[in-house]
Design a protein around this motif. Structure first.
Motif, PDB file in Angstrom:
ATOM      1  N   CYS A 445       0.845  -1.187   0.000  1.00 40.62           N
ATOM      2  CA  CYS A 445       0.000   0.000   0.000  1.00 40.62           C
ATOM      3  C   CYS A 445       0.886   1.245   0.000  1.00 40.62           C
ATOM      4  CB  CYS A 445      -0.913   0.013   1.228  1.00 40.62           C
ATOM      5  SG  CYS A 445      -1.835   1.554   1.381  1.00 40.62           S
ATOM      6  N   GLU A 447      -0.098   4.219   0.571  1.00 50.32           N
ATOM      7  CA  GLU A 447      -0.519   5.156   1.621  1.00 50.32           C
ATOM      8  C   GLU A 447       0.110   4.802   2.967  1.00 50.32           C
ATOM      9  OE1 GLU A 447      -2.640   7.927   1.759  1.00 50.32           O
ATOM     10  OE2 GLU A 447      -2.350   7.876  -0.420  1.00 50.32           O
ATOM     11  N   CYS A 448      -0.015   3.522   3.348  1.00 44.17           N
ATOM     12  CA  CYS A 448       0.359   3.165   4.718  1.00 44.17           C
ATOM     13  C   CYS A 448       1.462   2.105   4.784  1.00 44.17           C
ATOM     14  CB  CYS A 448      -0.863   2.691   5.499  1.00 44.17           C
ATOM     15  SG  CYS A 448      -1.438   1.061   5.003  1.00 44.17           S
ATOM     16  N   TRP A 450       1.252  -1.117   4.061  1.00 45.06           N
ATOM     17  CA  TRP A 450       0.785  -2.489   4.316  1.00 45.06           C
ATOM     18  C   TRP A 450       1.353  -3.462   3.281  1.00 45.06           C
ATOM     19  CZ3 TRP A 450      -2.069  -5.457   0.887  1.00 45.06           C
ATOM     20  CH2 TRP A 450      -2.577  -6.673   1.383  1.00 45.06           C
ATOM     21  N   CYS A 485      -6.718  -1.398   0.332  1.00 44.97           N
ATOM     22  CA  CYS A 485      -5.783  -1.784   1.379  1.00 44.97           C
ATOM     23  C   CYS A 485      -6.567  -2.233   2.611  1.00 44.97           C
ATOM     24  CB  CYS A 485      -4.901  -0.590   1.738  1.00 44.97           C
ATOM     25  SG  CYS A 485      -3.930  -0.894   3.224  1.00 44.97           S
ATOM     26  N   CYS A 488      -5.737   0.537   5.642  1.00 40.89           N
ATOM     27  CA  CYS A 488      -6.188   1.933   5.635  1.00 40.89           C
ATOM     28  C   CYS A 488      -7.368   2.169   4.698  1.00 40.89           C
ATOM     29  CB  CYS A 488      -5.036   2.869   5.293  1.00 40.89           C
ATOM     30  SG  CYS A 488      -4.530   2.809   3.562  1.00 40.89           S
TER      31      CYS A 488
END
Ligand code: ADP
Ligand code: ZN
Ligand code: ZN
Length: 737
Positions: A445, A447-448, A450, A485, A488
């Protein structure tokens, strides 16, 4: 019929068949055919070059069914007793057909049955007028002008057909005209397989105390078996230590074998040895042509060349007076052959040294975990160099760049792009690295951060794109690819790790007026291409260098001020249990490329996981501290070097056949204390149109594993399904792919 001499020869032939083949020795060769001599033998309807592995008085086959040897090729053995012993041991350890193992030790011409002696070849050299003439005076004959200039500028005094073939098309006609003009003459020469003694010697630097101590330890051990691990940070002067010890071995009238990774064996390295050692050096590597390799091999095995520098397969060169083996960059993956006879040259070097009762010295800035473990168990003696040898070099500034949520273009964050242009503006050179070793697609991911960890194992799942499934290659768990994800809930899943080509294209667009050079397997396939590119980079003719781990070791780029590592996440979350080890080695080796010159260096690593504990251990306590922690994890997870592993692999066109074959293999494997994993698709399931499956075999003891393999492999070979697949056994695999 009765014989008055041992009349059975057991012969190894270069075919993928287990076992030796018995032949009758005709009377004319009675008592003069030895172990290690090549012979020509009938095999089926063919005639093959074979190697005599033993001479016996009787055969376990019906003698009337045996065929006689057609011809004895060598009067004296081409392979010495100790090499034959090593090869036999290797065939048995790696469970590989003996004939293929034996013939992999010979250079091509000897495999083909050529006489084991130096062979002269036609070549071209300048005449005195040819040397004196300004080539441009040849006027409009442009090809002749260019050829004459080429010969005048060559580093060799004579050029062979292979030289011209590498650089020219249609060179024979214009060259003939130069010969007719008496500017060039045709000669017959034995190609130098190395073996030159350069003139003036360069004086060695005054070694520092750590270097002296390390060299002393090895020198004291000469004459007996002992294994040493020389762990020295990049640029700490390991090569100077080697040279100092080699001086002593040469003074004792013994030979030295130096093995280096494929990529490090450059003309510069050979020149460095030649400039320092007052002796004949032979080099053996893949860039040599067949005639050069033949010469070098003959000179080494005749005891004529006193130092041999070579890559992996040079390990098998007969050296009658061998006194020391050195393995530089011992952690390097190129010491393991990944196809056919899958041996590890470092591991076999230890066997050779033990047989021969000589010391073996392994050197690295980032030793393999196996080697560090051998230090811990007392099998190797550790020698350390902790300071940089040269006066300029200082360690670079290393930082992590969190790329989560940041704009990325083809794998490069905007922040790194800014840094690149800043360094180029200041006349620095930029080096960008990608870790392609054991690349398997991973879902992450943006964004985060993962990733798809397996809920049952300590391993990451691999994305199998063709059926959109995530799969753990240890336990076989499977999942569908999520759309969002799971952590998130953003739709921001990516596959990190763009290829070198895509990055080259992106940078070319971004920096149109800047010179970019890409160095990977694809761009360096042609002979001499790698050298040329390295030379250009060193000379500062390139602003941005993009490379794979090929570039990480051994090379000096004095103008590099910025090193960027683009995809360490790929290594942090590898499907391979060695992934973090390789990643740490890459980071340390690559960082060693920055700041080797007078300008300070900077290293930037892109990651979605700047908080990852392993990264922090590496940055704060260096490779040794990192290895200590990472080895603990290996022990807990029961991976090598704490267990012993082999992989049975299959590769098929029809997917089901590979699985069926391995299921049958699994069923045939009923041994105590053996654990089996699979059959499972390889992390990289499809390659070149074939489906690749594997069965992993693990045991707590080496003995247990090999005992099982010894019974099991012949059973596997007998399976009907074995005929429908390509299969192989990989002992001590280095890569899970
Ligand atoms: P390594 O093999 O560990 O990477 P090298 O042996 O190539 O290191 O040494 C790095 C540089 O430092 C080389 O230019 C070498 O000549 C120089 N060097 C090594 N040892 C010394 C020393 N004791 N004094 C001065 N220069 C040294
Ligand atoms: Zn997320
Ligand atoms: Zn699992």
């Amino acid at each position: 019929m009765s014989y008055e001499y041992p009349h059975i020869a057991q012969v190894a032939v270069p075919l993928p068949l287990y076992g030796l083949f018995d032949y009758l020795i005709p009377a004319e060769y009675a008592n003069c055919l030895f172990k290690g001599c090549r012979v020509s033998v009938p095999f089926g309807r063919k005639q093959l070059v074979g190697m005599v592995m033993s001479v016996a008085a009787e055969s376990s086959y019906l003698e009337s069914r045996l065929r006689p040897i057609s011809e004895q090729i060598d009067k004296q053995p081409v392979l010495s007793e100790d090499i034959l012993k090593l090869l036999e041991w290797s065939a048995s350890y790696y469970h590989h057909p003996q004939g293929e193992v034996v013939f992999s030790a010979l250079p091509k011409w000897l495999r083909q049955g050529e006489p084991a002696q130096l062979k002269s070849l036609k070549c071209w050299a300048l005449t005195a007028p040819g040397r004196a003439l300004d080539a441009d005076e040849l006027g409009r004959a442009t090809k002749q002008v260019a050829l004459l200039k080429y010969i005048q500028n060559a580093t060799h005094t004579a050029l062979y057909a292979e030289h011209f073939n590498n650089d020219w098309t249609n060179w024979r006609a214009p060259l003939k005209l130069l010969v007719e003009k008496s500017l060039v003459q045709v000669e017959e020469r034995v190609p130098a397989g190395g073996g030159s003694v350069a003139g003036e010697k360069i004086k060695p630097p005054q070694l520092n105390q750590q270097q002296i101590d390390a060299a002393q330890a090895v020198k004291r051990a000469l004459g007996g078996y002992q294994a040493f691990l020389l762990q020295g940070i990049t640029g700490s002067g390991k090569t100077e230590v080697y040279l100092d010890i080699i001086d002593q071995v040469l003074a004792d009238n013994l030979q030295v074998l130096v093995l280096v990774p494929e990529i490090s064996l450059t003309p510069q390295l050979i020149q460095r040895f030649e400039a320092r050692l007052n002796t004949k050096i032979a080099s053996l590597h893949s860039a040599l042509n067949d005639s050069q390799r033949h010469s070098a091999w003959i000179q080494a095995s005749a005891g004529d060349a006193r130092v041999v520098i070579g890559t992996r397969s040079a390990l098998f060169t007969p050296l009658p007076e061998l006194g020391l083996i050195i393995i530089d960059e011992e952690h390097d993956g190129s010491f393991k052959q990944q196809e056919g006879f899958r041996y590890h040259a470092r591991d076999l070097a230890l066997v050779r040294a033990r047989n021969k009762k000589i010391p073996v010295l392994l050197g690295s800035a980032t030793p393999a975990f196996e080697s560090l473990n051998n230090v811990n168990t007392g099998q190797y003696q550790l020698l350390k160099l902790t300071e940089r040898g040269s006066r300029f070099a200082r360690p670079p500034k290393v930082s992590l760049l969190d790329v989560c949520q940041r704009p990325m273009e083809d794998g490069i964050s905007s922040r790194l792009l800014d840094k690149i242009s800043e360094h180029i503006k200041n006349n620095g050179q930029v080096l960008l690295f990608l870790n392609r070793r054991g690349f398997a697609p991973l879902l992450m991911c943006h964004e985060c951060g993962w990733t798809t960890a397996c809920s049952r194992c300590d391993a990451n799942m691999t994305l199998h794109q063709h059926n959109q499934r995530l799969r753990c290659h240890h336990c076989g768990s499977e999942k569908n690819v999520p759309l969002k994800c799971p952590q998130c809930q953003q739709e921001s899943l990516i596959i990190p790790g763009a290829g070198t080509e895509r990055i080259e294209n992106a940078l070319t667009e971004k920096f149109p007026e800047v010179k970019i050079s890409r160095i990977d397997r694809d761009t360096t396939r042609r002979k001499g291409e790698l050298d040329k590119k390295l030379q250009q980079a060193r000379a500062g003719e390139v602003d941005i260098l993009i490379g794979t781990q090929m570039l990480a070791k051994g090379h000096d780029f004095p103008n590099v001020t910025l090193v960027g590592i683009l995809d360490i996440d790929q290594g942090l979350f590898s499907a391979d249990f060695r992934g973090t080890e390789y990643m740490a080695q890459l980071i340390v080796q690559v960082s060693g490329r920055a700041g080797r010159g007078e300008k300070p260096g900077e290293v930037i690593m892109q990651t979605h996981h700047p908080e990852h504990p392993m990264l922090h251990v590496l940055l704060e306590s260096g490779y040794s501290g990192f290895a200590k922690e990472a080895i603990k994890e290996r022990k807990l997870a029961r991976f090598p070097p704490y267990t012993y592993m082999a992989i049975l692999r299959s590769s098929v066109l029809v997917k089901e056949q590979g699985q069926v074959f391995l299921e049958e293999c699994r069923a045939a494997c009923n041994f105590a204390d053996i654990q089996l994993f699979g059959p499972l698709p390889a992390p990289m399931e499809r390659r070149a149109g074939r489906f690749r499956w594997q069965l992993i075999i693990v045991a707590d003891e080496r003995k247990t594993l090999h005992g099982a393999l010894r019974h099991w492999i012949p059973e596997v070979a007998k399976l009907k399904s074995a005929n429908r697949v390509r299969w192989s056994i990989d002992v001590d695999p280095q890569e899970m792919f």
